[in-house]
Design a protein around this motif. Structure first.
Motif, short mmCIF file in Angstrom:
data_model
loop_
_atom_site.label_atom_id
_atom_site.label_comp_id
_atom_site.label_asym_id
_atom_site.label_seq_id
_atom_site.Cartn_x
_atom_site.Cartn_y
_atom_site.Cartn_z
N ALA A 55 18.59 39.36 32.00
CA ALA A 55 17.60 39.54 33.07
C ALA A 55 17.98 38.74 34.30
N ARG A 56 17.43 39.16 35.45
CA ARG A 56 17.68 38.41 36.69
C ARG A 56 16.61 38.80 37.71
N ILE A 57 16.37 37.91 38.64
CA ILE A 57 15.56 38.27 39.82
C ILE A 57 16.42 37.91 41.03
N PRO A 88 9.82 50.90 33.90
CA PRO A 88 11.05 50.78 34.66
C PRO A 88 11.67 49.38 34.55
N ARG A 89 13.00 49.37 34.55
CA ARG A 89 13.77 48.11 34.52
C ARG A 89 13.46 47.23 35.72
N ALA A 90 13.45 47.84 36.90
CA ALA A 90 13.36 47.06 38.14
C ALA A 90 11.95 47.07 38.71
N ALA A 116 15.28 54.31 46.75
CA ALA A 116 15.54 55.30 47.81
C ALA A 116 16.75 54.90 48.63
N ARG A 117 16.85 53.63 49.00
CA ARG A 117 17.98 53.23 49.85
C ARG A 117 19.29 53.28 49.07
N THR A 118 19.19 52.99 47.75
CA THR A 118 20.38 53.04 46.89
C THR A 118 20.86 54.49 46.76
N VAL A 144 16.10 55.49 36.32
CA VAL A 144 15.38 55.69 37.57
C VAL A 144 16.35 55.90 38.74
N ILE A 145 17.43 55.11 38.75
CA ILE A 145 18.39 55.23 39.86
C ILE A 145 19.10 56.59 39.80
N ALA A 146 19.51 57.01 38.62
CA ALA A 146 20.17 58.32 38.49
C ALA A 146 19.24 59.43 39.00
N HIS A 166 25.17 62.10 31.00
CA HIS A 166 25.52 61.33 29.81
C HIS A 166 24.77 59.99 29.83
N ASP A 167 24.29 59.59 28.66
CA ASP A 167 23.68 58.27 28.51
C ASP A 167 23.96 57.82 27.09
N LEU A 168 24.00 56.52 26.88
CA LEU A 168 24.16 56.00 25.51
C LEU A 168 23.05 56.58 24.63
N ALA A 205 25.45 54.97 36.89
CA ALA A 205 24.14 54.33 37.10
C ALA A 205 23.63 53.79 35.77
N THR A 206 24.48 52.99 35.12
CA THR A 206 24.13 52.41 33.82
C THR A 206 23.65 50.97 34.02
N THR A 207 23.44 50.29 32.91
CA THR A 207 23.19 48.85 32.99
C THR A 207 24.30 48.09 32.27
N ASN A 225 30.02 54.37 42.40
CA ASN A 225 29.99 53.27 41.45
C ASN A 225 28.75 52.40 41.69
N VAL A 226 27.58 53.03 41.51
CA VAL A 226 26.33 52.37 41.86
C VAL A 226 26.06 51.18 40.94
N SER A 227 26.41 51.31 39.65
CA SER A 227 26.11 50.21 38.72
C SER A 227 27.21 49.15 38.70
N SER A 292 31.90 51.66 45.99
CA SER A 292 31.18 50.58 45.31
C SER A 292 30.22 49.91 46.29
N PRO A 293 28.93 50.23 46.21
CA PRO A 293 27.95 49.62 47.12
C PRO A 293 27.28 48.42 46.46
N PHE A 294 27.51 47.24 47.01
CA PHE A 294 26.88 46.06 46.39
C PHE A 294 25.36 46.12 46.56
N1 LIG Z 1 24.46 49.01 43.93
C1 LIG Z 1 23.19 49.01 44.25
O1 LIG Z 1 22.81 48.88 45.40
C2 LIG Z 1 22.15 49.17 43.18
C3 LIG Z 1 20.81 49.26 43.54
C4 LIG Z 1 19.86 49.48 42.55
C5 LIG Z 1 20.26 49.56 41.22
N2 LIG Z 1 21.57 49.42 40.91
C6 LIG Z 1 22.02 49.48 39.52
O2 LIG Z 1 21.80 50.76 38.99
C7 LIG Z 1 21.78 50.67 37.57
C8 LIG Z 1 20.76 51.60 36.98
O3 LIG Z 1 19.47 51.19 37.29
P1 LIG Z 1 18.19 51.93 36.64
O4 LIG Z 1 17.00 51.32 37.27
O5 LIG Z 1 18.36 53.38 36.67
O6 LIG Z 1 18.29 51.41 35.14
P2 LIG Z 1 17.66 52.06 33.81
O7 LIG Z 1 17.62 50.99 32.80
O8 LIG Z 1 16.43 52.83 34.15
O9 LIG Z 1 18.77 53.16 33.39
C9 LIG Z 1 20.05 52.78 32.97
C10 LIG Z 1 20.48 53.75 31.90
O10 LIG Z 1 21.85 53.47 31.60
C11 LIG Z 1 22.03 53.68 30.20
N3 LIG Z 1 23.23 52.96 29.82
C12 LIG Z 1 23.42 51.62 29.71
N4 LIG Z 1 24.69 51.35 29.38
C13 LIG Z 1 25.33 52.54 29.29
C14 LIG Z 1 26.67 52.94 28.99
N5 LIG Z 1 27.59 52.03 28.70
N6 LIG Z 1 26.97 54.27 28.98
C15 LIG Z 1 26.03 55.19 29.27
N7 LIG Z 1 24.73 54.88 29.55
C16 LIG Z 1 24.41 53.58 29.56
C17 LIG Z 1 20.75 53.18 29.57
O11 LIG Z 1 20.53 53.75 28.30
C18 LIG Z 1 19.70 53.63 30.60
O12 LIG Z 1 19.14 54.90 30.29
C19 LIG Z 1 21.57 49.17 37.26
O13 LIG Z 1 22.77 48.62 36.79
C20 LIG Z 1 21.24 48.57 38.61
O14 LIG Z 1 21.65 47.24 38.72
C21 LIG Z 1 22.53 49.24 41.86
#
Ligand SMILES: NC(=O)c1ccc[n+]([C@@H]2O[C@H](COP(=O)([O-])OP(=O)(O)OC[C@H]3O[C@@H](n4cnc5c(N)ncnc54)[C@H](O)[C@@H]3O)[C@@H](O)[C@H]2O)c1
Length: 330
Positions: A55-57, A88-90, A116-118, A144-146, A166-168, A205-207, A225-227, A292-294
């Protein structure tokens, strides 16, 4: 008069709904303002917990000059285990500060603004970086991000006729495929990781906390490469690498940061998205491109300011009378 208003998340949702193209334009403009130097965007600060390493804030303070001229801070929590109970995670709030007085003027629920901005930055990158004939879109990580990214890709004119999810957890990939079918039509399918990674545009868009993708991408493929931590650094070394901000992105063990550590150099970085838009950096067409957007605080300010102004216009901002305890010195 010193006013302070709150904008609840349900209002934020309403105000942003159907406004995807405006948000993409705001994000593009914020990137260009940032590139032009009219912003202040310090490092994000990560609050972490010894007993909850996942976790993080994060605090993202920023100032966005140009036409907007607003300062503020997003305070966004990421608790990945929230999804086990369906939440939701965030979660996030955004404070906007008046640049004239420094006073906070608004508190906005900001998980929706952040998503939205992401998503807008990913959609902008797809339109700038991808060849015009995007036939297939692959999504890895169906959260949510996807969901936001696919909605913004559609608004940006990217075809969602053929999407591979695809998701785990197959259940989540199925939810995303259903969302795409219901909202955008087309034939969204649940697939293997490999099938998703072979699409023209790939959204990560994974974690995932550490890389698990080491396959090479083909020339012309665009990876959003959002994640940030899914790709092995070697994969980046064979691709064009476009970042939102180089100093920001080469931190916190992102894949680009790992590539810098591996090679001891930033030579693998092609440039920023703003540089590509300006034509001062160019893509090698024989390579895939990874964006890759930080995630810059200035983007949250751009979208948050827009939402706040729209909320004031619509009478949807909740005034907090007498928020400031003292408004005169003597
Ligand atoms: N770059 C940016 O600006 C930015 C902004 C917002 C969020 N993010 C990132 O986007 C990511 C997704 O956020 P979210 O809110 O949708 O999270 P979420 O937890 O709602 O969804 C993430 C999904 O990824 C799946 N997952 C995890 N590991 C996986 C793997 N190895 N292979 C396939 N699926 C996998 C999980 O089962 C989950 O369904 C987070 O890592 C977050 O940090 C990035």
């Amino acid at each position: 008069v010193l006013d302070f208003t709150v904008v609840p998340g349900t209002e934020v949702r309403t105000l942003l709904s159907g406004r995807e193209r405006e948000v993409i334009a705001l994000v593009e403009s914020a990137y260009l303002t940032h590139h032009g130097g009219a912003t202040v965007n310090p490092d994000s600060y990560f609050l972490r917990f010894p007993d909850k390493p996942e976790a993080r804030i994060i605090a993202l303070p920023a100032f966005l000059g140009g036409d907007v001229n607003v300062a503020g801070i997003k305070w966004i929590a990421s608790f990945p285990r929230n999804i086990e109970t369906g939440n939701p995670r965030a979660s996030a709030v955004l404070v906007l500060n008046d640049y004239r007085t420094g006073y906070p003027v608004a508190l906005l629920e900001a998980a929706g603004i952040s998503a939205a901005r992401t998503a807008a930055s990913a959609a902008l990158a797809a339109t700038v970086l991808a060849p015009s004939d995007i036939g297939t879109v692959g999504i890895v990580g169906a959260g949510v991000i996807a969901r936001n990214v696919v909605d913004y890709l559609a608004a940006a004119g990217v075809s969602l006729e053929h999407v591979r999810c695809h998701d785990l957890r197959e259940e989540y990939a199925g939810r995303l495929a259903t969302h795409i079918g219901e909202r955008h039509g087309g034939t969204a399918m649940v697939t293997s990781l490999d099938e998703a990674l072979s699409c023209d545009v790939v959204v990560l868009a994974t974690t995932a906390a550490a890389p698990y993708i080491d396959r090479r991408f083909d020339a012309g493929q665009v990876v959003l490469n959002v994640s940030l931590r899914d790709l092995a650094p070697q994969v980046l070394l064979e691709a064009n690498n476009v970042l939102d901000d180089v100093d920001h992105c080469l931190k916190a063990d992102t894949s680009p940061h790992l590539a810098e550590k591996l090679t001891g150099s930033r030579a693998f970085v092609t440039g920023t998205l703003a540089e590509i838009i300006h034509g001062t950096a160019t893509l090698d067409p024989t390579k895939a491109t990874v964006f890759s957007p930080f995630g810059l605080g200035v983007l949250d300010l751009a979208v948050g300011h827009y939402v706040h102004q729209s909320a004031l216009d619509a009478g949807a901002a909740v005034p907090i009378p007498d928020f400031f305890g003292e408004t005169t010195r003597w």
